[in-house]
Design an enzyme around this catalytic site. Structure first.
Site, PDB file in Angstrom:
ATOM      1  N   ARG A 105      -9.668   8.357   4.437  1.00  0.00           N
ATOM      2  CA  ARG A 105      -9.420   8.631   3.033  1.00  0.00           C
ATOM      3  C   ARG A 105      -7.927   8.847   2.811  1.00  0.00           C
ATOM      4  O   ARG A 105      -7.278   9.549   3.581  1.00  0.00           O
ATOM      5  CB  ARG A 105     -10.166   9.895   2.568  1.00  0.00           C
ATOM      6  CG  ARG A 105     -11.645   9.723   2.311  1.00  0.00           C
ATOM      7  CD  ARG A 105     -11.939   8.854   1.081  1.00  0.00           C
ATOM      8  NE  ARG A 105     -13.359   8.741   0.823  1.00  0.00           N
ATOM      9  CZ  ARG A 105     -14.154   7.790   1.331  1.00  0.00           C
ATOM     10  NH1 ARG A 105     -13.662   6.841   2.113  1.00  0.00           N
ATOM     11  NH2 ARG A 105     -15.441   7.773   1.041  1.00  0.00           N
ATOM     12  N   GLU A 130      -6.355   5.642  -5.189  1.00  0.00           N
ATOM     13  CA  GLU A 130      -6.931   4.287  -5.299  1.00  0.00           C
ATOM     14  C   GLU A 130      -7.420   4.011  -6.719  1.00  0.00           C
ATOM     15  O   GLU A 130      -7.994   4.900  -7.335  1.00  0.00           O
ATOM     16  CB  GLU A 130      -8.124   4.149  -4.336  1.00  0.00           C
ATOM     17  CG  GLU A 130      -7.696   3.996  -2.922  1.00  0.00           C
ATOM     18  CD  GLU A 130      -8.861   3.893  -1.939  1.00  0.00           C
ATOM     19  OE1 GLU A 130      -9.971   3.513  -2.349  1.00  0.00           O
ATOM     20  OE2 GLU A 130      -8.650   4.199  -0.774  1.00  0.00           O
ATOM     21  N   HIS A 170      -9.303  -1.134   0.762  1.00  0.00           N
ATOM     22  CA  HIS A 170     -10.508  -0.374   1.152  1.00  0.00           C
ATOM     23  C   HIS A 170     -11.638  -1.308   1.620  1.00  0.00           C
ATOM     24  O   HIS A 170     -12.710  -1.366   1.019  1.00  0.00           O
ATOM     25  CB  HIS A 170     -10.990   0.511  -0.013  1.00  0.00           C
ATOM     26  CG  HIS A 170     -11.873   1.646   0.420  1.00  0.00           C
ATOM     27  ND1 HIS A 170     -11.776   2.916  -0.112  1.00  0.00           N
ATOM     28  CD2 HIS A 170     -12.875   1.713   1.325  1.00  0.00           C
ATOM     29  CE1 HIS A 170     -12.684   3.710   0.455  1.00  0.00           C
ATOM     30  NE2 HIS A 170     -13.362   3.002   1.320  1.00  0.00           N
TER      31      HIS A 170
HETATM   32  C1  8YV Z   1     -17.611   2.566   1.100  1.00  0.00           C
HETATM   33  C2  8YV Z   1     -16.506   4.466   2.412  1.00  0.00           C
HETATM   34  O1  8YV Z   1     -17.190   1.292   0.755  1.00  0.00           O
HETATM   35  O2  8YV Z   1     -18.749   4.952   2.953  1.00  0.00           O
HETATM   36  C3  8YV Z   1     -17.632   5.368   2.770  1.00  0.00           C
HETATM   37  O3  8YV Z   1     -17.349   6.590   2.878  1.00  0.00           O
HETATM   38  O4  8YV Z   1     -15.408   4.862   2.368  1.00  0.00           O
HETATM   39  C4  8YV Z   1     -16.633   3.037   2.117  1.00  0.00           C
HETATM   40  O5  8YV Z   1     -16.712   2.352   3.318  1.00  0.00           O
HETATM   41  C5  8YV Z   1     -17.694   3.393  -0.132  1.00  0.00           C
HETATM   42  O6  8YV Z   1     -17.793   4.737   0.124  1.00  0.00           O
HETATM   43  C6  8YV Z   1     -18.854   3.024  -0.985  1.00  0.00           C
HETATM   44  O7  8YV Z   1     -19.170   4.065  -1.884  1.00  0.00           O
END
Ligand code: 8YV
Length: 328
Positions: A243, A272, A290
């Protein structure tokens, strides 16, 4: 006994197979044109839904949850990270929260490894140069990068994804080091030949590459602050597929501009989809939108997990991927 199908409101377009199955099982309200839900639409959704299926781009904060109608009992997140959901507030409102762990571990670890290779070996920079028509031929000192094999990789957060990255890094001949709130089981340490650092500061000062795999929580916000980033050696690289908020992006950018750090591979950003414009000017960074878990297979399995979580919950059982358990 006839049951009314639960009203499941999904905030974003999901793979077709997932949406079809959701429509069979639930009274699913989908988002076919995939527009980002406005705050008003989100409020409308929590007021009426039995189950809300959000993604990372929806802020399910205390204000939104305070508008929840009496039927909303489950927020079944499509994604593993739940930092966009106010968990305490969900608990206070008696709303359970589930996520989609495991199914994106390998994909995210692959993308991390791709960045670990891409940045020191100048992959994106080389590709840009070739496409721009400026490549005038091989020579022995042209575009030299840095060897991966033999380097010290410092993993911050040794959970599922951290361990999957460690496994890959071992195969590439890297020495695995890690910092975690808790030391992992000795068997895992032995398998990964991983050295534990209780002090993050000390680990940062001694690594060639740092990669982040902890969740974003109030405790890890700006874990890599300006002070901690300054502990890194100038030849070090930073990789982040976790993150953006875990790193002080402005401080990182300043250091990269001043060449106090060798480079960075970033798949996530603090605000983001905004990215610090100065990062875009730098050659020693690889920037991705991402994409960590963005595979066809992964998205399908994430959708299946969401469905299983909803179905078990509706059937009166504890769903497998509980983040917040509330009584129902
Ligand atoms: C997803 C992510 O694309 O799952 C996670 O925590 O960061 C990502 O890989 C995203 O969260 C989908 O809501």
């Amino acid at each position: 006994m006839t049951h009314k199908k639960p009203l499941v409101i999904v905030t974003q377009k999901l793979p077709e197979v997932v949406e079809t199955r959701m429509m069979e099982l639930f009274d699913a309200r989908l988002n076919p044109d995939d527009h980002p839900l406005t705050k008003a639409e989100l409020i409308e959704a929590v007021r009426h839904a039995d189950v809300l299926v959000p993604t990372i781009t929806d802020r399910i904060d205390a204000a939104i949850l305070s508008q929840a109608g009496p039927n909303l009992k489950l927020v079944a997140n499509f994604g593993t990270g739940v930092d966009h959901i106010d968990l305490a507030s969900a608990r206070d409102h008696g709303i359970s929260v589930t996520n989609t762990p495991d199914v994106l571990t390998e994909d995210t670890a692959d993308m991390t490894m791709a960045l670990i290779l891409a940045v020191p070996r100048r992959l994106a920079e080389g590709e840009r140069l070739l496409r721009s028509g400026q490549w005038d031929g091989w020579n022995p000192t042209f575009m030299l990068g840095h060897r991966i094999s033999g380097k010290r990789l410092g993993i911050i957060g040794m959970g599922r994804i951290g361990q999957a990255v460690a496994r890959r890094a071992r195969a590439f001949g890297m020495a695995v080091h890690y910092h975690n709130r808790k030391r992992v089981h000795p068997d895992i340490e032995a398998e990964l030949e991983a050295s534990y650092w209780e002090s993050l500061d000390q680990m940062l000062a001694r690594m060639d590459i740092i990669t982040i795999h902890c969740p974003h929580t109030p405790a890890t916000f700006h874990l890599l602050s300006a002070r901690r980033l300054a502990l890194l050696q100038p030849h070090a690289f930073l990789i982040n597929t976790a993150r953006g908020e875990i790193v002080d992006e402005n401080a990182l950018t300043r250091m990269l501009v001043r060449k106090e750090l060798a480079g960075a591979g970033l798949d996530v950003f603090e605000h983001e989809p905004a990215v610090n414009p100065k990062l875009l000017q730098l050659d020693n960074v690889v920037l991705l939108p991402h994409l960590g878990s963005a595979t066809h297979e992964g998205r399908l399995e994430m959708g299946e997990k969401v469905i299983v979580n909803i179905k078990t919950f509706i059937d009166g059982h504890p769903p497998p991927d509980r983040v917040v358990v509330s009584m129902f």
